[in-house]
Motif scaffolding. Structure first.
Motif, PDB file in Angstrom:
ATOM      1  N   LYS A 257       0.832  -1.195   0.000  1.00 21.45           N
ATOM      2  CA  LYS A 257       0.000   0.000   0.000  1.00 21.45           C
ATOM      3  C   LYS A 257       0.871   1.252   0.000  1.00 21.45           C
ATOM      4  CE  LYS A 257      -4.235  -1.283  -0.247  1.00 21.45           C
ATOM      5  NZ  LYS A 257      -5.026  -0.854  -1.398  1.00 21.45           N
ATOM      6  N   THR A 258       0.527   2.227  -0.840  1.00 18.11           N
ATOM      7  CA  THR A 258       1.260   3.485  -0.919  1.00 18.11           C
ATOM      8  C   THR A 258       0.332   4.622  -0.499  1.00 18.11           C
ATOM      9  OG1 THR A 258       0.627   3.938  -3.211  1.00 18.11           O
ATOM     10  CG2 THR A 258       2.552   2.530  -2.859  1.00 18.11           C
ATOM     11  N   GLN A 259       0.853   5.825  -0.584  1.00 22.38           N
ATOM     12  CA  GLN A 259       0.052   6.998  -0.238  1.00 22.38           C
ATOM     13  C   GLN A 259      -0.345   7.791  -1.482  1.00 22.38           C
ATOM     14  OE1 GLN A 259      -0.867   6.985   2.916  1.00 22.38           O
ATOM     15  NE2 GLN A 259       0.462   5.197   3.080  1.00 22.38           N
ATOM     16  N   ASP A 260      -0.359   7.133  -2.632  1.00 23.59           N
ATOM     17  CA  ASP A 260      -0.726   7.810  -3.874  1.00 23.59           C
ATOM     18  C   ASP A 260      -2.159   8.334  -3.804  1.00 23.59           C
ATOM     19  OD1 ASP A 260       1.721   7.170  -4.860  1.00 23.59           O
ATOM     20  OD2 ASP A 260       1.046   5.453  -6.031  1.00 23.59           O
ATOM     21  N   ALA A 261      -2.395   9.414  -4.518  1.00 25.68           N
ATOM     22  CA  ALA A 261      -3.756   9.944  -4.605  1.00 25.68           C
ATOM     23  C   ALA A 261      -4.618   9.004  -5.439  1.00 25.68           C
ATOM     24  CB  ALA A 261      -3.738  11.334  -5.231  1.00 25.68           C
ATOM     25  N   LYS A 262      -5.865   8.903  -5.047  1.00 28.57           N
ATOM     26  CA  LYS A 262      -6.833   8.095  -5.785  1.00 28.57           C
ATOM     27  C   LYS A 262      -7.723   9.035  -6.599  1.00 28.57           C
ATOM     28  CE  LYS A 262      -6.199   3.823  -4.126  1.00 28.57           C
ATOM     29  NZ  LYS A 262      -5.995   2.618  -4.948  1.00 28.57           N
TER      30      LYS A 262
ATOM     31  N   LEU B 210     -14.203   8.361 -10.243  1.00 29.55           N
ATOM     32  CA  LEU B 210     -15.319   9.030 -10.919  1.00 29.55           C
ATOM     33  C   LEU B 210     -16.605   8.347 -10.476  1.00 29.55           C
ATOM     34  CD1 LEU B 210     -16.244  11.157 -12.938  1.00 29.55           C
ATOM     35  CD2 LEU B 210     -15.966   9.450 -14.757  1.00 29.55           C
ATOM     36  N   HIS B 211     -17.329   9.036  -9.604  1.00 28.01           N
ATOM     37  CA  HIS B 211     -18.543   8.454  -9.030  1.00 28.01           C
ATOM     38  C   HIS B 211     -19.760   8.933  -9.815  1.00 28.01           C
ATOM     39  CE1 HIS B 211     -21.584   7.283  -6.098  1.00 28.01           C
ATOM     40  NE2 HIS B 211     -20.655   6.556  -5.495  1.00 28.01           N
ATOM     41  N   PRO B 212     -20.678   8.050 -10.164  1.00 24.44           N
ATOM     42  CA  PRO B 212     -21.820   8.459 -10.985  1.00 24.44           C
ATOM     43  C   PRO B 212     -22.730   9.479 -10.305  1.00 24.44           C
ATOM     44  CG  PRO B 212     -22.088   6.201 -10.180  1.00 24.44           C
ATOM     45  CD  PRO B 212     -20.678   6.593  -9.883  1.00 24.44           C
ATOM     46  N   ASP B 213     -22.712   9.554  -8.986  1.00 22.98           N
ATOM     47  CA  ASP B 213     -23.597  10.484  -8.285  1.00 22.98           C
ATOM     48  C   ASP B 213     -22.993  11.861  -8.070  1.00 22.98           C
ATOM     49  OD1 ASP B 213     -25.716   8.708  -8.059  1.00 22.98           O
ATOM     50  OD2 ASP B 213     -24.957   7.857  -6.188  1.00 22.98           O
ATOM     51  N   VAL B 214     -21.677  11.937  -7.900  1.00 23.67           N
ATOM     52  CA  VAL B 214     -21.078  13.225  -7.539  1.00 23.67           C
ATOM     53  C   VAL B 214     -19.914  13.628  -8.443  1.00 23.67           C
ATOM     54  CG1 VAL B 214     -21.792  13.040  -5.124  1.00 23.67           C
ATOM     55  CG2 VAL B 214     -19.551  12.136  -5.832  1.00 23.67           C
ATOM     56  N   GLY B 215     -19.564  12.811  -9.410  1.00 25.82           N
ATOM     57  CA  GLY B 215     -18.505  13.171 -10.341  1.00 25.82           C
ATOM     58  C   GLY B 215     -17.110  12.846  -9.843  1.00 25.82           C
ATOM     59  N   PRO B 216     -16.101  13.590 -10.310  1.00 24.06           N
ATOM     60  CA  PRO B 216     -14.707  13.268  -9.993  1.00 24.06           C
ATOM     61  C   PRO B 216     -14.392  13.452  -8.510  1.00 24.06           C
ATOM     62  CG  PRO B 216     -14.862  14.753 -11.883  1.00 24.06           C
ATOM     63  CD  PRO B 216     -16.212  14.717 -11.252  1.00 24.06           C
ATOM     64  N   LEU B 217     -13.550  12.567  -8.007  1.00 29.53           N
ATOM     65  CA  LEU B 217     -13.071  12.636  -6.627  1.00 29.53           C
ATOM     66  C   LEU B 217     -11.559  12.421  -6.627  1.00 29.53           C
ATOM     67  CD1 LEU B 217     -15.761  10.379  -4.903  1.00 29.53           C
ATOM     68  CD2 LEU B 217     -15.454  12.830  -4.480  1.00 29.53           C
ATOM     69  N   THR B 218     -10.847  13.258  -5.900  1.00 28.52           N
ATOM     70  CA  THR B 218      -9.417  13.055  -5.674  1.00 28.52           C
ATOM     71  C   THR B 218      -9.215  12.870  -4.179  1.00 28.52           C
ATOM     72  OG1 THR B 218      -8.788  14.413  -7.578  1.00 28.52           O
ATOM     73  CG2 THR B 218      -7.109  14.045  -5.891  1.00 28.52           C
ATOM     74  N   LEU B 219      -8.818  11.661  -3.804  1.00 28.14           N
ATOM     75  CA  LEU B 219      -8.704  11.294  -2.398  1.00 28.14           C
ATOM     76  C   LEU B 219      -7.312  10.736  -2.113  1.00 28.14           C
ATOM     77  CD1 LEU B 219     -12.089   9.338  -2.079  1.00 28.14           C
ATOM     78  CD2 LEU B 219     -11.704  11.763  -1.603  1.00 28.14           C
TER      79      LEU B 219
ATOM     80  N   SER C 173     -13.498  17.960  -3.875  1.00 32.14           N
ATOM     81  CA  SER C 173     -13.702  16.555  -3.500  1.00 32.14           C
ATOM     82  C   SER C 173     -14.298  16.437  -2.107  1.00 32.14           C
ATOM     83  CB  SER C 173     -12.373  15.787  -3.574  1.00 32.14           C
ATOM     84  OG  SER C 173     -11.938  15.634  -4.912  1.00 32.14           O
ATOM     85  N   ALA C 174     -13.899  17.319  -1.205  1.00 32.46           N
ATOM     86  CA  ALA C 174     -14.481  17.308   0.141  1.00 32.46           C
ATOM     87  C   ALA C 174     -15.969  17.631   0.082  1.00 32.46           C
ATOM     88  CB  ALA C 174     -13.741  18.298   1.035  1.00 32.46           C
TER      89      ALA C 174
END
Length: 282
Positions: free
Chosen positions: A216-221, A224-233, A259-260
């Motif tokens: 497991k790394t700490q890369d950003a995820k 693309l969620h169909p209800d709220v669109g793009p997410l960067t987590l 994203s928040a």
């Protein structure tokens, strides 16, 4: 100073045990507290002279098998056993994961539910989702079922839409499974999962054959969620000490970021969909 930490630890733990504690009969006057060296050697199935050398510091690198045996002979709990391994410079031979590794403790579930504004879930080494909090349930709602991250990436029709950078997600997923092989290569669940993925996904087979290993790394995820669109987590992964092989994963978004706001909206949508129908029945 030539410290003998391993020998001191063994000697002290031996002194804390009586023959009756380990099911042995006691004969004659005992000049020392606790078990004799010879009795520990018998319990551990090792040569008594070899055990004496361990206590005296003349032998400092016992094998993992010997450390396992000494841990059992001295009735060490998990913390003391791990300490013994560190003193011996040995690698723990972790027992094969059983049904206990698939159960998530109630306190851990309560902890997850204490993160109402961020997705949190527990998974095992084969990437099975063992427990999710409400927002993680909402995050993975596009998958049916949301049961295993590898299956979701490679076999679920929604996988390529949910992960815009699908190639990167696929490579990381396969690397995680390859790492699992190093812990328990004969685990039935792992063998079953790899067989299923190999039979139904040429992409998985190609990546699997590269033997790339990745933890497991700490890369950003980027999702693309169909209800709220793009997410960067981003996320943090924590090993669950009481259940080796389990990890608590917590996603979070930059405070005040789009994203928040999207995560907040996703939680609201999920809560609304799962409200009990309060309308009177006719």
């Amino acid at each position: 100073m030539d410290d003998n930490h391993l020998g001191d630890f063994l000697r002290t733990r031996r002194a804390g045990l009586r023959p009756e504690d380990v099911g042995m009969a006691s004969y004659g006057a005992r000049r020392v507290a606790g078990l004799r060296r010879e009795e520990v050697a018998v319990l551990a199935g090792v040569n008594s002279d070899y055990y004496a050398r361990l206590e005296q510091g003349r032998e400092r690198r016992p094998s993992s098998q010997v450390v396992d045996a000494l841990g059992r002979a001295l009735r060490l709990d998990a913390d003391a056993r791990a300490h013994l391994y560190r003193l011996a410079g040995a690698t723990p031979s972790e027992p094969p994961a059983g049904h206990a590794a698939e159960r998530v403790s109630p306190p851990l579930r309560q902890l997850m539910d204490g993160y109402p504004n961020t997705p949190a879930f527990v998974m095992n080494r084969t990437l099975d989702l063992l427990a999710v909090n409400p927002l993680a349930d909402a995050l993975y709602a596009p998958f049916e079922p949301a049961d295993n991250l590898a299956r979701m990436v490679f076999l679920d029709p929604g996988g390529r839409h949910f992960y815009p950078d699908w190639d990167r997600a696929a490579q990381a997923t396969v690397g995680n499974l390859r790492e699992a092989v190093g812990f328990d290569p004969d685990r039935p669940r792992l063998r079953e999962l790899v067989r299923t993925l190999t039979e139904h996904s040429a992409d998985f087979t190609r990546l699997w054959n590269t033997h790339t290993v990745r933890g497991k790394t700490q890369d950003a995820k980027h999702l693309l969620h169909p209800d709220v669109g793009p997410l960067t987590l981003t996320y943090q992964a924590f090993d669950v000490r009481e259940a080796p092989g389990q990890q608590l994963v917590i996603y979070h978004a930059e405070p005040g970021s789009p994203s928040a706001q999207s995560l907040k909206l996703l939680g609201s949508i999920h809560a609304t969909r799962h409200q009990p129908d309060s309308r009177p029945h006719r």
